[in-house]
Design a protein around this motif. Sequence first.
Motif, PDB file in Angstrom:
ATOM      1  N   TYR A   7      55.396  30.257  37.585  1.00  0.00           N
ATOM      2  CA  TYR A   7      55.863  30.882  38.824  1.00  0.00           C
ATOM      3  C   TYR A   7      54.744  31.567  39.595  1.00  0.00           C
ATOM      4  N   LEU A   8      53.704  32.025  38.916  1.00  0.00           N
ATOM      5  CA  LEU A   8      52.608  32.718  39.586  1.00  0.00           C
ATOM      6  C   LEU A   8      51.527  31.742  40.029  1.00  0.00           C
ATOM      7  N   PRO A   9      50.888  31.988  41.163  1.00  0.00           N
ATOM      8  CA  PRO A   9      49.711  31.193  41.541  1.00  0.00           C
ATOM      9  C   PRO A   9      48.626  31.308  40.464  1.00  0.00           C
ATOM     10  N   ALA A  10      47.787  30.307  40.364  1.00  0.00           N
ATOM     11  CA  ALA A  10      46.791  30.266  39.294  1.00  0.00           C
ATOM     12  C   ALA A  10      45.865  31.477  39.316  1.00  0.00           C
ATOM     13  N   ALA A  11      45.432  31.892  40.493  1.00  0.00           N
ATOM     14  CA  ALA A  11      44.514  33.028  40.583  1.00  0.00           C
ATOM     15  C   ALA A  11      45.161  34.301  40.053  1.00  0.00           C
ATOM     16  N   HIS A  12      46.423  34.483  40.325  1.00  0.00           N
ATOM     17  CA  HIS A  12      47.141  35.659  39.836  1.00  0.00           C
ATOM     18  C   HIS A  12      47.303  35.593  38.327  1.00  0.00           C
ATOM     19  N   ALA A  13      47.651  34.424  37.812  1.00  0.00           N
ATOM     20  CA  ALA A  13      47.818  34.263  36.369  1.00  0.00           C
ATOM     21  C   ALA A  13      46.518  34.589  35.632  1.00  0.00           C
ATOM     22  N   ALA A  19      42.908  41.190  33.077  1.00  0.00           N
ATOM     23  CA  ALA A  19      43.212  42.616  33.055  1.00  0.00           C
ATOM     24  C   ALA A  19      43.836  43.045  31.729  1.00  0.00           C
ATOM     25  N   SER A  20      44.590  42.159  31.112  1.00  0.00           N
ATOM     26  CA  SER A  20      45.278  42.498  29.868  1.00  0.00           C
ATOM     27  C   SER A  20      44.390  42.358  28.629  1.00  0.00           C
ATOM     28  N   ALA A  21      43.405  41.467  28.691  1.00  0.00           N
ATOM     29  CA  ALA A  21      42.603  41.126  27.515  1.00  0.00           C
ATOM     30  C   ALA A  21      41.957  42.329  26.825  1.00  0.00           C
ATOM     31  N   PRO A  22      41.319  43.276  27.545  1.00  0.00           N
ATOM     32  CA  PRO A  22      40.686  44.412  26.846  1.00  0.00           C
ATOM     33  C   PRO A  22      41.675  45.270  26.059  1.00  0.00           C
ATOM     34  N   PHE A  23      42.884  45.431  26.573  1.00  0.00           N
ATOM     35  CA  PHE A  23      43.888  46.225  25.880  1.00  0.00           C
ATOM     36  C   PHE A  23      44.336  45.537  24.596  1.00  0.00           C
ATOM     37  N   VAL A  24      44.489  44.219  24.670  1.00  0.00           N
ATOM     38  CA  VAL A  24      44.869  43.459  23.471  1.00  0.00           C
ATOM     39  C   VAL A  24      43.769  43.541  22.423  1.00  0.00           C
ATOM     40  N   GLY A  25      42.514  43.399  22.863  1.00  0.00           N
ATOM     41  CA  GLY A  25      41.395  43.463  21.928  1.00  0.00           C
ATOM     42  C   GLY A  25      41.292  44.812  21.243  1.00  0.00           C
ATOM     43  N   LEU A 108      51.650  34.639  30.776  1.00  0.00           N
ATOM     44  CA  LEU A 108      51.535  35.507  29.612  1.00  0.00           C
ATOM     45  C   LEU A 108      50.764  36.786  29.938  1.00  0.00           C
ATOM     46  N   GLY A 109      49.645  36.661  30.642  1.00  0.00           N
ATOM     47  CA  GLY A 109      48.848  37.835  30.976  1.00  0.00           C
ATOM     48  C   GLY A 109      49.611  38.832  31.824  1.00  0.00           C
ATOM     49  N   ALA A 110      50.344  38.335  32.821  1.00  0.00           N
ATOM     50  CA  ALA A 110      51.134  39.212  33.687  1.00  0.00           C
ATOM     51  C   ALA A 110      52.236  39.904  32.908  1.00  0.00           C
ATOM     52  N   ASN A 111      52.898  39.171  32.012  1.00  0.00           N
ATOM     53  CA  ASN A 111      53.973  39.759  31.220  1.00  0.00           C
ATOM     54  C   ASN A 111      53.439  40.776  30.205  1.00  0.00           C
ATOM     55  N   ILE A 112      52.276  40.497  29.638  1.00  0.00           N
ATOM     56  CA  ILE A 112      51.659  41.470  28.736  1.00  0.00           C
ATOM     57  C   ILE A 112      51.327  42.748  29.498  1.00  0.00           C
ATOM     58  N   PHE A 113      50.815  42.600  30.715  1.00  0.00           N
ATOM     59  CA  PHE A 113      50.426  43.778  31.479  1.00  0.00           C
ATOM     60  C   PHE A 113      51.631  44.673  31.779  1.00  0.00           C
ATOM     61  N   ALA A 161      55.676  40.793  44.161  1.00  0.00           N
ATOM     62  CA  ALA A 161      55.457  41.101  45.575  1.00  0.00           C
ATOM     63  C   ALA A 161      54.039  40.759  46.002  1.00  0.00           C
ATOM     64  N   VAL A 162      53.062  41.018  45.133  1.00  0.00           N
ATOM     65  CA  VAL A 162      51.671  40.681  45.445  1.00  0.00           C
ATOM     66  C   VAL A 162      51.506  39.159  45.557  1.00  0.00           C
ATOM     67  N   ALA A 163      52.207  38.443  44.672  1.00  0.00           N
ATOM     68  CA  ALA A 163      52.104  36.983  44.697  1.00  0.00           C
ATOM     69  C   ALA A 163      52.873  36.373  45.872  1.00  0.00           C
ATOM     70  N   PHE A 164      53.986  37.008  46.255  1.00  0.00           N
ATOM     71  CA  PHE A 164      54.840  36.453  47.306  1.00  0.00           C
ATOM     72  C   PHE A 164      55.252  37.557  48.287  1.00  0.00           C
ATOM     73  N   PRO A 165      54.298  38.029  49.089  1.00  0.00           N
ATOM     74  CA  PRO A 165      54.611  39.103  50.052  1.00  0.00           C
ATOM     75  C   PRO A 165      55.620  38.641  51.100  1.00  0.00           C
ATOM     76  N   ASP A 166      56.381  39.588  51.605  1.00  0.00           N
ATOM     77  CA  ASP A 166      57.351  39.296  52.656  1.00  0.00           C
ATOM     78  C   ASP A 166      56.614  38.954  53.954  1.00  0.00           C
ATOM     79  N   ALA A 167      57.130  37.976  54.672  1.00  0.00           N
ATOM     80  CA  ALA A 167      56.469  37.516  55.893  1.00  0.00           C
ATOM     81  C   ALA A 167      56.404  38.603  56.955  1.00  0.00           C
ATOM     82  N   VAL A 168      57.345  39.535  56.930  1.00  0.00           N
ATOM     83  CA  VAL A 168      57.400  40.584  57.953  1.00  0.00           C
ATOM     84  C   VAL A 168      56.867  41.910  57.424  1.00  0.00           C
ATOM     85  N   SER A 169      57.381  42.344  56.269  1.00  0.00           N
ATOM     86  CA  SER A 169      57.053  43.682  55.753  1.00  0.00           C
ATOM     87  C   SER A 169      55.953  43.681  54.706  1.00  0.00           C
ATOM     88  N   GLY A 170      55.409  42.522  54.382  1.00  0.00           N
ATOM     89  CA  GLY A 170      54.278  42.445  53.457  1.00  0.00           C
ATOM     90  C   GLY A 170      54.632  42.767  52.018  1.00  0.00           C
TER      91      GLY A 170
END
Length: 223
Positions: A7-13, A19-25, A108-113, A161-170
């Motif tokens: 569901y997330l764009p590749a860059a977001h995934a 972002a999650s990797a250091p916490f897991v380590g 997985l990374g987004a859900n871990i975060f 919301a960051v991945a799919f901002p609203d066309a009007v309200s961002g």
Amino acid sequence: MHIMEGYLPAAHAIGWSLASAPFVGYGAYRIKRVVREHPEVKMLLAASGAYVFILSALKLPSVTGSCSHPTGTGLAASLFGPTITTVLSAIVLLFQALLLAHGGLTTLGANIFSMGIVGPFVAYGIYRAMRSLGGGAALAIFVAATLGDLSTYAVTSLQLAVAFPDAVSGIGGAAAKFLGVFAVTQVPLAISEGLLTVIVWNLLTKYSSGEIAVLDKLKRRIA
């Protein structure tokens, strides 16, 4: 609350994974250290992981691309601290993605975060703050588990919301819409999780009080 596969764009995934990797380590290091120094807490660690797995597997359909569910991370965070809970959550999320088609490998990374980092840190901070101010353990656990769950859904809403901002309200408008839709299912789930976690906590304090005392001493040194 999980974001589903693809569901997330590749860059977001990729970004959420980095972002999650250091916490897991660091959490893996903490688990190794705690188990080596105090092997008697292994069963409590396993029980905490099982609690996360069972509760987070109880999913309800929500907005497109996501689902609502309890997280179970408040208990583990209050017992072991947030970083160990991050690893337990990562393991649970990986197994659910592979075996239950719940969540996904690309998300997985987004859900871990959201579930494994933000939720546990919020729950741990609330639990420690309330206990240090003289609050009872049952009330602290209830509030920690409930708000830890709600913080997870708030972050998931922001991620979407960051991945799919609203066309009007961002981004802000999209986040508000996601939060409003999720609240219908997530708020009662969070309260229910808080109540159930108090019951489980009371059972653990009755039968594993020695191990919990050991963990309390450890948490004062390292989160």
